[in-house]
Design a protein around this motif. Sequence first.
Motif, PDB file in Angstrom:
ATOM      1  N   VAL A  16       0.575  -1.043  -0.005  1.00  0.00           N
ATOM      2  CA  VAL A  16      -0.058  -0.097  -0.060  1.00  0.00           C
ATOM      3  C   VAL A  16       0.731   1.834  -0.244  1.00  0.00           C
ATOM      4  CG1 VAL A  16      -1.916   1.107   1.389  1.00  0.00           C
ATOM      5  CG2 VAL A  16      -1.631  -1.112   1.283  1.00  0.00           C
ATOM      6  N   TYR A  17       0.699   2.344  -0.918  1.00  0.00           N
ATOM      7  CA  TYR A  17       1.532   3.207  -1.707  1.00  0.00           C
ATOM      8  C   TYR A  17       1.036   4.308  -1.240  1.00  0.00           C
ATOM      9  CZ  TYR A  17       4.979  -0.702  -2.774  1.00  0.00           C
ATOM     10  OH  TYR A  17       5.778  -1.018  -2.630  1.00  0.00           O
ATOM     11  N   PHE A  18       0.988   5.193  -1.027  1.00  0.00           N
ATOM     12  CA  PHE A  18       0.470   6.883  -1.202  1.00  0.00           C
ATOM     13  C   PHE A  18      -0.983   6.896  -0.580  1.00  0.00           C
ATOM     14  CE2 PHE A  18       3.539   6.447  -5.079  1.00  0.00           C
ATOM     15  CZ  PHE A  18       4.446   7.969  -4.527  1.00  0.00           C
ATOM     16  N   ASP A  19      -0.537   6.591   0.678  1.00  0.00           N
ATOM     17  CA  ASP A  19      -2.038   6.365   1.646  1.00  0.00           C
ATOM     18  C   ASP A  19      -3.656   5.720   0.504  1.00  0.00           C
ATOM     19  OD1 ASP A  19      -1.615   8.054   4.092  1.00  0.00           O
ATOM     20  OD2 ASP A  19      -1.733   9.458   2.970  1.00  0.00           O
ATOM     21  N   GLY A  20      -2.954   4.995  -0.019  1.00  0.00           N
ATOM     22  CA  GLY A  20      -4.125   3.909  -0.239  1.00  0.00           C
ATOM     23  C   GLY A  20      -4.512   4.330  -1.844  1.00  0.00           C
ATOM     24  N   LYS A  21      -3.298   5.289  -2.649  1.00  0.00           N
ATOM     25  CA  LYS A  21      -3.797   5.038  -3.478  1.00  0.00           C
ATOM     26  C   LYS A  21      -3.219   4.329  -5.446  1.00  0.00           C
ATOM     27  CE  LYS A  21      -4.698  10.107  -4.046  1.00  0.00           C
ATOM     28  NZ  LYS A  21      -6.005   9.783  -2.797  1.00  0.00           N
ATOM     29  N   ILE A  40      -3.728   1.714  -9.376  1.00  0.00           N
ATOM     30  CA  ILE A  40      -2.992   3.402  -9.047  1.00  0.00           C
ATOM     31  C   ILE A  40      -4.730   4.761  -9.087  1.00  0.00           C
ATOM     32  CG2 ILE A  40      -1.794   5.274  -8.599  1.00  0.00           C
ATOM     33  CD1 ILE A  40      -0.286   3.718 -10.514  1.00  0.00           C
ATOM     34  N   LEU A  41      -5.251   4.766  -7.991  1.00  0.00           N
ATOM     35  CA  LEU A  41      -6.618   5.728  -8.227  1.00  0.00           C
ATOM     36  C   LEU A  41      -6.033   6.813  -8.621  1.00  0.00           C
ATOM     37  CD1 LEU A  41      -7.444   5.045  -4.538  1.00  0.00           C
ATOM     38  CD2 LEU A  41      -8.919   3.842  -6.331  1.00  0.00           C
ATOM     39  N   PRO A  42      -7.484   7.916  -9.523  1.00  0.00           N
ATOM     40  CA  PRO A  42      -7.219   8.567  -9.644  1.00  0.00           C
ATOM     41  C   PRO A  42      -6.099   9.744  -8.532  1.00  0.00           C
ATOM     42  CG  PRO A  42      -8.776   8.307 -10.779  1.00  0.00           C
ATOM     43  CD  PRO A  42      -8.855   7.226  -9.257  1.00  0.00           C
ATOM     44  N   SER A  43      -4.849   9.994  -9.298  1.00  0.00           N
ATOM     45  CA  SER A  43      -4.509  11.064  -8.401  1.00  0.00           C
ATOM     46  C   SER A  43      -2.823  11.246  -9.198  1.00  0.00           C
ATOM     47  CB  SER A  43      -3.683  10.588  -7.207  1.00  0.00           C
ATOM     48  OG  SER A  43      -3.275   8.848  -8.398  1.00  0.00           O
ATOM     49  N   SER A  44      -1.934  12.179  -8.438  1.00  0.00           N
ATOM     50  CA  SER A  44      -0.817  12.704  -9.591  1.00  0.00           C
ATOM     51  C   SER A  44       0.570  11.942  -8.389  1.00  0.00           C
ATOM     52  CB  SER A  44      -0.505  14.435  -9.739  1.00  0.00           C
ATOM     53  OG  SER A  44      -1.168  14.544 -10.997  1.00  0.00           O
ATOM     54  N   LEU A  45       1.419  11.220  -9.200  1.00  0.00           N
ATOM     55  CA  LEU A  45       2.296  10.921  -8.029  1.00  0.00           C
ATOM     56  C   LEU A  45       3.898  10.553  -9.292  1.00  0.00           C
ATOM     57  CD1 LEU A  45      -0.036   7.551  -7.055  1.00  0.00           C
ATOM     58  CD2 LEU A  45       0.245   9.795  -5.877  1.00  0.00           C
ATOM     59  N   THR A  46       5.113  10.430  -8.038  1.00  0.00           N
ATOM     60  CA  THR A  46       5.944   9.697  -8.675  1.00  0.00           C
ATOM     61  C   THR A  46       6.136   8.433  -8.028  1.00  0.00           C
ATOM     62  OG1 THR A  46       6.203  12.544  -8.417  1.00  0.00           O
ATOM     63  CG2 THR A  46       8.542  10.368  -8.304  1.00  0.00           C
ATOM     64  N   PHE A  47       6.934   7.381  -8.544  1.00  0.00           N
ATOM     65  CA  PHE A  47       7.123   6.603  -8.099  1.00  0.00           C
ATOM     66  C   PHE A  47       8.841   6.378  -8.894  1.00  0.00           C
ATOM     67  CE2 PHE A  47       3.288   5.200  -8.884  1.00  0.00           C
ATOM     68  CZ  PHE A  47       2.542   4.521  -7.141  1.00  0.00           C
ATOM     69  N   ASN A  48       9.343   5.760  -7.551  1.00  0.00           N
ATOM     70  CA  ASN A  48      10.761   5.761  -7.548  1.00  0.00           C
ATOM     71  C   ASN A  48      11.149   3.916  -8.057  1.00  0.00           C
ATOM     72  OD1 ASN A  48      12.202   8.471  -6.549  1.00  0.00           O
ATOM     73  ND2 ASN A  48      10.872   7.409  -4.671  1.00  0.00           N
ATOM     74  N   THR A  49      12.307   3.682  -8.631  1.00  0.00           N
ATOM     75  CA  THR A  49      12.489   2.437  -9.052  1.00  0.00           C
ATOM     76  C   THR A  49      13.488   1.887  -8.409  1.00  0.00           C
ATOM     77  OG1 THR A  49      14.065   2.528 -11.101  1.00  0.00           O
ATOM     78  CG2 THR A  49      11.310   2.605 -11.295  1.00  0.00           C
TER      79      THR A  49
END
Lengths: 104, 104
Positions: A16-21, A40-49
């Motif tokens: 679970v990342y970004f508060d469940g987003k 991924i729910l509608p949102s703007s996020l940055t993921f690190n690999t």
Amino acid sequence: MKSQLDHVSVLKQANVYFDGKCVSHTVITANGDKKTLGVILPSSLTFNTNAAEVMEITSGICRVRLLGQQIWTKYSAGDRFEVAANSRFDIEVVETLNYVCHFV
Amino acid sequence: MKSQLDHVSVLKQANVYFDGKCVSHTVITANGDKKTLGVILPSSLTFNTNAAEVMEITSGICRVRLLGQQIWTKYSAGDRFEVAANSRFDIEVVETLNYVCHFV
């Protein structure tokens, strides 16, 4: 595109990342490859690999900007994009995304 | 309690309920049984059942009140509760829940 992954193991504990987003379940294939299957729910996020990955979009719509890129690219069902190891990407999910993340 | 489900198929398309407060993936076992593997974020929700189900809590903490009951019962990792067909239950998730839902 197959609608399911066969002959796999699935971990009961989700990621679970970004508060469940973003919620994903980890899948181990018969030959030991790890994949994650997520939403991924509608949102703007940055993921690190960490590892390099290929994101396969199963449904939904998103726009993605890879590290170092200026432009955003739109992806939807059936599309894939690749992200380098130790990198990151910005993603704007316009319509709830279902994805399979393949580590390469 | 095993930490994973083995020799299964997993549908790529997740089930998203209550604006993403509950996200689950559907799993089909080798003998054709359907289960769902999911997460419920902290919230107070009411779920309706079609088939009877057993909810196995993998992690997290919740309080549950079955239809017709006055009292709430607390469940955490390793606990199970059963819900009748065509019924419903109220659930208050205190700490993010991971669960496996077995249809019976």
